[in-house]
Design a protein around this motif. Sequence first.
Motif, mmCIF file in Angstrom:
data_model
loop_
_atom_site.group_PDB
_atom_site.id
_atom_site.type_symbol
_atom_site.label_atom_id
_atom_site.label_comp_id
_atom_site.label_asym_id
_atom_site.label_seq_id
_atom_site.Cartn_x
_atom_site.Cartn_y
_atom_site.Cartn_z
ATOM 1 N N VAL A 76 2.366 -7.395 -39.229
ATOM 2 C CA VAL A 76 1.715 -8.491 -39.962
ATOM 3 C C VAL A 76 0.314 -8.676 -39.383
ATOM 4 O O VAL A 76 0.050 -8.254 -38.243
ATOM 5 C CB VAL A 76 2.514 -9.816 -39.836
ATOM 6 C CG1 VAL A 76 3.819 -9.733 -40.602
ATOM 7 C CG2 VAL A 76 2.779 -10.166 -38.380
ATOM 8 N N PRO A 77 -0.598 -9.322 -40.149
ATOM 9 C CA PRO A 77 -1.947 -9.535 -39.600
ATOM 10 C C PRO A 77 -1.882 -10.226 -38.240
ATOM 11 O O PRO A 77 -1.242 -11.267 -38.085
ATOM 12 C CB PRO A 77 -2.603 -10.441 -40.651
ATOM 13 C CG PRO A 77 -1.887 -10.117 -41.921
ATOM 14 C CD PRO A 77 -0.462 -9.834 -41.513
ATOM 15 N N THR A 78 -2.530 -9.613 -37.252
ATOM 16 C CA THR A 78 -2.469 -10.099 -35.871
ATOM 17 C C THR A 78 -3.877 -10.237 -35.324
ATOM 18 O O THR A 78 -4.640 -9.263 -35.308
ATOM 19 C CB THR A 78 -1.656 -9.112 -35.005
ATOM 20 O OG1 THR A 78 -0.333 -9.004 -35.554
ATOM 21 C CG2 THR A 78 -1.553 -9.581 -33.567
ATOM 22 N N VAL A 79 -4.220 -11.455 -34.926
ATOM 23 C CA VAL A 79 -5.569 -11.734 -34.431
ATOM 24 C C VAL A 79 -5.487 -12.205 -32.986
ATOM 25 O O VAL A 79 -4.450 -12.687 -32.532
ATOM 26 C CB VAL A 79 -6.276 -12.801 -35.290
ATOM 27 C CG1 VAL A 79 -6.367 -12.347 -36.745
ATOM 28 C CG2 VAL A 79 -5.583 -14.164 -35.201
ATOM 29 N N THR A 80 -6.606 -12.053 -32.269
ATOM 30 C CA THR A 80 -6.573 -12.347 -30.830
ATOM 31 C C THR A 80 -7.222 -13.678 -30.475
ATOM 32 O O THR A 80 -8.188 -14.109 -31.082
ATOM 33 C CB THR A 80 -7.283 -11.245 -30.015
ATOM 34 O OG1 THR A 80 -8.586 -11.029 -30.563
ATOM 35 C CG2 THR A 80 -6.501 -9.959 -30.032
ATOM 36 N N ASP A 81 -6.680 -14.286 -29.430
ATOM 37 C CA ASP A 81 -7.229 -15.457 -28.753
ATOM 38 C C ASP A 81 -8.442 -14.978 -27.924
ATOM 39 O O ASP A 81 -8.669 -13.775 -27.806
ATOM 40 C CB ASP A 81 -6.100 -15.997 -27.839
ATOM 41 C CG ASP A 81 -6.272 -17.445 -27.469
ATOM 42 O OD1 ASP A 81 -6.668 -18.241 -28.338
ATOM 43 O OD2 ASP A 81 -5.978 -17.804 -26.315
ATOM 44 N N PRO A 82 -9.230 -15.894 -27.354
ATOM 45 C CA PRO A 82 -10.383 -15.458 -26.551
ATOM 46 C C PRO A 82 -10.033 -14.451 -25.466
ATOM 47 O O PRO A 82 -8.961 -14.493 -24.868
ATOM 48 C CB PRO A 82 -10.889 -16.772 -25.945
ATOM 49 C CG PRO A 82 -10.507 -17.799 -26.940
ATOM 50 C CD PRO A 82 -9.178 -17.354 -27.478
ATOM 51 N N ARG A 83 -10.970 -13.559 -25.209
ATOM 52 C CA ARG A 83 -10.843 -12.570 -24.146
ATOM 53 C C ARG A 83 -11.450 -13.119 -22.852
ATOM 54 O O ARG A 83 -11.971 -14.234 -22.834
ATOM 55 C CB ARG A 83 -11.578 -11.267 -24.550
ATOM 56 C CG ARG A 83 -11.254 -10.749 -25.941
ATOM 57 C CD ARG A 83 -9.833 -10.318 -26.098
ATOM 58 N NE ARG A 83 -9.403 -9.522 -24.970
ATOM 59 C CZ ARG A 83 -8.123 -9.438 -24.564
ATOM 60 N NH1 ARG A 83 -7.193 -10.094 -25.207
ATOM 61 N NH2 ARG A 83 -7.803 -8.696 -23.534
ATOM 62 N N GLY A 84 -11.431 -12.294 -21.816
ATOM 63 C CA GLY A 84 -11.907 -12.754 -20.514
ATOM 64 C C GLY A 84 -13.315 -12.313 -20.158
ATOM 65 O O GLY A 84 -13.880 -12.755 -19.162
ATOM 66 N N ILE A 85 -13.880 -11.415 -20.967
ATOM 67 C CA ILE A 85 -15.194 -10.851 -20.620
ATOM 68 C C ILE A 85 -16.111 -10.879 -21.839
ATOM 69 O O ILE A 85 -15.735 -10.439 -22.929
ATOM 70 C CB ILE A 85 -15.042 -9.372 -20.166
ATOM 71 C CG1 ILE A 85 -14.283 -9.272 -18.833
ATOM 72 C CG2 ILE A 85 -16.399 -8.683 -20.070
ATOM 73 C CD1 ILE A 85 -15.099 -9.506 -17.593
ATOM 74 N N ASP A 86 -17.325 -11.391 -21.652
ATOM 75 C CA ASP A 86 -18.413 -11.169 -22.607
ATOM 76 C C ASP A 86 -19.271 -10.079 -21.970
ATOM 77 O O ASP A 86 -19.939 -10.316 -20.958
ATOM 78 C CB ASP A 86 -19.217 -12.462 -22.813
ATOM 79 C CG ASP A 86 -20.389 -12.270 -23.772
ATOM 80 O OD1 ASP A 86 -20.901 -11.134 -23.853
ATOM 81 O OD2 ASP A 86 -20.785 -13.250 -24.425
ATOM 82 N N PHE A 87 -19.219 -8.877 -22.539
ATOM 83 C CA PHE A 87 -19.835 -7.723 -21.878
ATOM 84 C C PHE A 87 -21.340 -7.877 -21.682
ATOM 85 O O PHE A 87 -21.931 -7.211 -20.843
ATOM 86 C CB PHE A 87 -19.507 -6.438 -22.655
ATOM 87 C CG PHE A 87 -18.064 -6.038 -22.517
ATOM 88 C CD1 PHE A 87 -17.599 -5.438 -21.357
ATOM 89 C CD2 PHE A 87 -17.157 -6.300 -23.543
ATOM 90 C CE1 PHE A 87 -16.261 -5.086 -21.214
ATOM 91 C CE2 PHE A 87 -15.818 -5.955 -23.411
ATOM 92 C CZ PHE A 87 -15.362 -5.351 -22.245
ATOM 93 N N GLU A 88 -21.979 -8.756 -22.438
ATOM 94 C CA GLU A 88 -23.430 -8.956 -22.279
ATOM 95 C C GLU A 88 -23.749 -9.863 -21.088
ATOM 96 O O GLU A 88 -24.892 -9.921 -20.655
ATOM 97 C CB GLU A 88 -24.012 -9.575 -23.562
ATOM 98 C CG GLU A 88 -24.122 -8.585 -24.707
ATOM 99 C CD GLU A 88 -24.819 -9.194 -25.914
ATOM 100 O OE1 GLU A 88 -25.584 -10.156 -25.744
ATOM 101 O OE2 GLU A 88 -24.549 -8.720 -27.023
ATOM 102 N N HIS A 89 -22.781 -10.610 -20.624
ATOM 103 C CA HIS A 89 -23.089 -11.641 -19.615
ATOM 104 C C HIS A 89 -22.232 -11.578 -18.360
ATOM 105 O O HIS A 89 -22.431 -12.402 -17.468
ATOM 106 C CB HIS A 89 -22.924 -13.031 -20.250
ATOM 107 C CG HIS A 89 -23.923 -13.328 -21.326
ATOM 108 N ND1 HIS A 89 -25.237 -13.649 -21.055
ATOM 109 C CD2 HIS A 89 -23.801 -13.344 -22.676
ATOM 110 C CE1 HIS A 89 -25.886 -13.862 -22.190
ATOM 111 N NE2 HIS A 89 -25.046 -13.682 -23.189
#
Lengths: 417, 142
Positions: A76-89
């Motif tokens: 079924v459609p599966t979306v993610t909660d926030p991740r731990g890394i913003d690769f730009e920062h």
Amino acid sequence: MRLSEYEQDMLSGKHGWPRQFGMDQIVKVGNFFDAEDCVEVAQVHLMADTESLGEDGVVFLEKLAGHPPEERAVKVPTVTDPRGIDFEHYKELGQSDRMADLERRAIDAFREMGVMMTDTCINYQTIMPPVLGEHLAFGDTGSSIYANSVQGARTNFQGGPSALASALTGRAPRYGFHLEEYRRGRKIFKVDHQPRDFADWGALGGVIGRQMESYWDVPVVELDVLHRRPTSDELKHFGAALASYGSTALFHMVGVTPEAFDGRVALVDAPETMGVIGTSDINAFIEAYWPQDDVVDVVVFAAPQLSLMEISEVADLLDGQQINEKVALIATVSPEVKTAADRMGVTAKIEGAGGMLLQGVCFYQMCAREIGEAKGWKRLLTNSAKLVNIIGGYGYEPVLASLECCVESAIQGRLVR
Amino acid sequence: MTRQGKENILKGHPGIGHTVRGEALVAHDNFSARYDLDRLKGRFSRPQHKLHGENYVDKILILNAAKGGVASAWMLKEMMSRDMGPKALVLNFANPIMAQGAAYADLPLLDRFEHDVTSAVGTGDIVEVNPAAGTLTIIERK
């Protein structure tokens, strides 16, 4: 639990190990809560930040992703909660390359399974809002309580492994808030206070949340909505704080939420009438976090991620101003909101003032202890009651204040009331 | 039932995981792995928690209710993978997150006792947790 033939086949391994893991997890949890059978879920919201997963969890995801596509693909459609890394920062936040590497491996594994990397806890506002009566497997307390309460959908808190199990099988055990009888109000709160801002809405959620005795308590909230109706963002802050302080997955707000809209909310046989909550209770809740001195190290807007309206408000207050060099200001948004903020000049206003706009992450899911140690941050100011509740355990001294106070404090370099 | 009572077998709802025996760490407070623990050092780190500063590693953790967010569902196994987890979790009221985390981690979990489990057991008592039977047995009181 009573299983269909297809569910039984998944449990036996006929459809591969990933789906077998999923059904096994569902049956174990279902038996623990006396579920009779499964519901089919329409969508899954998956919390799996790498701080929580660790190396062990990422290896597990890679094992799932290593199976053939017909065995590993989500159902079924599966979306993610926030991740731990913003690769730009991540480097300027003091996060390590090891943390970033773990993040990349987790993302790669999720993509192999067909998970949509939406990286947001406000998917109910920005991705696909749930609808009344829809069965879901939502994996963030804030997204669960909003979907259950404001949108009238049906989900329990589905932590990472169980949300993943639902994604791989399309099922969740039928217990708790999938069932009518568990959705009945148990504790009735009258509120003699009109929340003034998001911090106030969060404080109200916190005051009620502290009076919840367990996950099964369902509060019914009565406040004056005739003169001013709460917005989606206000209910978001209220629900997120209530869920955080109370482990609460469902509330009814008379005249606002769909299961209490006409004033007739289903109650248990002997509901408990609680004390009236007034302005003094809200003020005392906020005051308890305020220190004697006016030191502030970092101002954080997060938990939940900000909507386009909230981040625009932050940006307008910062426009043409400069954040004091003694203080850092961080705001977190979803990738969709970040794109809009870039396009509309919102990001430029925040960054022009010296603030940091992070996308796809939430502050407490980023190994906040290590960030605090690396940056020397202790005193954290926010308008999120949920963040205040969480971040103390990470070595911070949190302070709750209005959005305006937070921005002004960042500019002045000291706590401003 | 009180701590001074003679009854040494406490009955709860059938739980998750295998039978274990160990030393109890008890408080009438709530529990979340993310909110309350320094998982690297194996100690309670939330200043307001009644077990603040206590080492929980390899203890049978006995608390009131599950609180907080969803992270414990992953974190219990992550802690155990580093040999930094509790030996079992015993609550008056679990929530789905603790059940999901216990199922994923194969961590013994018991809840829904006939009486307040946190007042029936004391820190330092040696107890046996039998999830299949839904029982907690006090083997030796401190």
